[in-house]
Design a protein around this motif. Sequence first.
Motif, PDB file in Angstrom:
ATOM      1  N   LYS A   1       5.633 -21.217   5.137  1.00  0.00           N
ATOM      2  CA  LYS A   1       6.578 -20.101   5.243  1.00  0.00           C
ATOM      3  C   LYS A   1       8.013 -20.631   5.292  1.00  0.00           C
ATOM      4  O   LYS A   1       8.914 -20.072   4.643  1.00  0.00           O
TER       5      LYS A   1
ATOM      6  N   ARG B   1      13.595 -18.874  -1.159  1.00  0.00           N
ATOM      7  CA  ARG B   1      14.094 -17.501  -1.264  1.00  0.00           C
ATOM      8  C   ARG B   1      15.594 -17.455  -0.983  1.00  0.00           C
ATOM      9  O   ARG B   1      16.348 -16.769  -1.693  1.00  0.00           O
TER      10      ARG B   1
ATOM     11  N   ASP C   1      10.856 -19.799   2.561  1.00  0.00           N
ATOM     12  CA  ASP C   1      12.108 -19.200   3.019  1.00  0.00           C
ATOM     13  C   ASP C   1      13.312 -19.961   2.453  1.00  0.00           C
ATOM     14  O   ASP C   1      14.331 -19.363   2.097  1.00  0.00           O
TER      15      ASP C   1
ATOM     16  N   ARG D   1       4.593 -15.559  -0.030  1.00  0.00           N
ATOM     17  CA  ARG D   1       4.831 -15.335   1.398  1.00  0.00           C
ATOM     18  C   ARG D   1       3.856 -14.304   1.943  1.00  0.00           C
ATOM     19  O   ARG D   1       3.382 -14.429   3.085  1.00  0.00           O
ATOM     20  N   GLU D   2       3.515 -13.279   1.150  1.00  0.00           N
ATOM     21  CA  GLU D   2       2.571 -12.261   1.600  1.00  0.00           C
ATOM     22  C   GLU D   2       1.186 -12.865   1.818  1.00  0.00           C
ATOM     23  O   GLU D   2       0.488 -12.501   2.776  1.00  0.00           O
ATOM     24  N   ARG D   3       0.783 -13.779   0.943  1.00  0.00           N
ATOM     25  CA  ARG D   3      -0.515 -14.437   1.131  1.00  0.00           C
ATOM     26  C   ARG D   3      -0.558 -15.165   2.462  1.00  0.00           C
ATOM     27  O   ARG D   3      -1.567 -15.135   3.180  1.00  0.00           O
TER      28      ARG D   3
ATOM     29  N   GLU E   1       7.942 -13.885  -2.937  1.00  0.00           N
ATOM     30  CA  GLU E   1       7.458 -12.918  -1.955  1.00  0.00           C
ATOM     31  C   GLU E   1       5.940 -12.780  -2.024  1.00  0.00           C
ATOM     32  O   GLU E   1       5.274 -12.604  -0.991  1.00  0.00           O
ATOM     33  N   SER E   2       5.376 -12.882  -3.218  1.00  0.00           N
ATOM     34  CA  SER E   2       3.920 -12.819  -3.363  1.00  0.00           C
ATOM     35  C   SER E   2       3.244 -13.953  -2.601  1.00  0.00           C
ATOM     36  O   SER E   2       2.227 -13.754  -1.920  1.00  0.00           O
TER      37      SER E   2
ATOM     38  N   ARG F   1       1.368 -14.520   5.134  1.00  0.00           N
ATOM     39  CA  ARG F   1       1.407 -13.532   6.223  1.00  0.00           C
ATOM     40  C   ARG F   1       0.035 -12.909   6.462  1.00  0.00           C
ATOM     41  O   ARG F   1      -0.303 -12.530   7.578  1.00  0.00           O
ATOM     42  N   ASP F   2      -0.751 -12.807   5.395  1.00  0.00           N
ATOM     43  CA  ASP F   2      -2.093 -12.237   5.515  1.00  0.00           C
ATOM     44  C   ASP F   2      -3.092 -13.228   6.088  1.00  0.00           C
ATOM     45  O   ASP F   2      -4.295 -12.965   6.128  1.00  0.00           O
TER      46      ASP F   2
ATOM     47  N   GLU G   1       7.898 -13.520  -7.204  1.00  0.00           N
ATOM     48  CA  GLU G   1       6.900 -14.590  -7.130  1.00  0.00           C
ATOM     49  C   GLU G   1       6.902 -15.230  -5.746  1.00  0.00           C
ATOM     50  O   GLU G   1       5.848 -15.498  -5.163  1.00  0.00           O
TER      51      GLU G   1
END
Length: 386
Positions: free
Chosen positions: A203, A210, A207, A235-237, A232-233, A239-240, A230
Amino acid sequence: MSNESHWIYRMEAGRRRREYLGRIQENTSRFLAKYQAILERLARENLEQYVPEEFERARIGAEFIAANLETNPEAARDASMGIQQLISGLPALARVAQAEVEEKERERACREMQEREKVRSEFGAFLNELVLSLKDPAIRDFALEGIRRIQAEWADRARNHESLEAAKEAISGDFGRVKAEAEAKAREWKSRKEEETRAEAQKALLDMHREEAEKDAGQNPEAFGRVLAEIESMRERIRDGAPIAPETLRAGIEAASAMADEAVVDERCRRETVRAAIESLRISGFEVDTPRRIKDEKHDEVVVLGRKPAGQHAEFKVDLKGGFAYRFDRYEGAKCKKDIGAILLMLDEIYGVKLSDERVIWQNPDRISISERPLDSGKEEKTHGN
């Protein structure tokens, strides 16, 4: 005579290459500054002692990047990609190591107070030198049990008046085996801790990317929108709750970085093309207005307007996708072709702007009267890529 034509432009290969290398150098330099800040913070907080091998690899990598940034920016960029996951993970790993090591250090200090009287002889001093050679506190902690065994055996040898040289040889051999076992355990322990802190490290790395992409987004919003999506995609993985495999993360970051580099180079080539158009117009006797950038859902183009004292007008439109349109208006006879030919020649031979695939949109061979349509009439024009 008047003429309006659309072309596809591209920068001369050597010039585009220089723009590309400049972008690589600039972007890698910004990441190098981030790496150096992380390493400096670890050193300032005395955290590097808890991850000495990893810190040294990161330091050497950063030095390689700095040494090659000017002369070989692509090698510096590749080296940056190679160490960024290591560096972004160092703070978390060092903090975890510090917490565990300090607890064990407190336990060890308590035991050492009880055994201090035992280490005053030459045998004890020699063993202490060996222990102090273990710079990595994690290795030292894993070696502690073996060291105590050696200390106990040394005490018996001291009581039996064993010769100093024979005792040193025996202690060195035992210590070497203890050290090897401790190093293996420390590697395994660090590997577990890296796995535990991987999501946090990934992360932090994303960051960083980004933040840099957001700085450049204004140059080419459409392209950088894809870059940020791309990132953010990924980062979402995370976060999940799904840390990404290191090789997958690197591939994703390299792809996003390549998109960002291409977007910046496209905009810089456009700026060079706009500058070339302005200079060519001025050399040809035009007074040139300040260029205007028109940006909406359909267009992102820079418009350059030029006027001659005698009334002739010229307009250039340069978009981000390689579209180059011009219109020359309010001319008599062959003067229009003469100005167009001179300007196109300057664009090519002086400024390295290569034009191809001409489409003549409108041409009027007669003198343009005051009733003819003016420039910037509001007519929607189709350019390359639109």
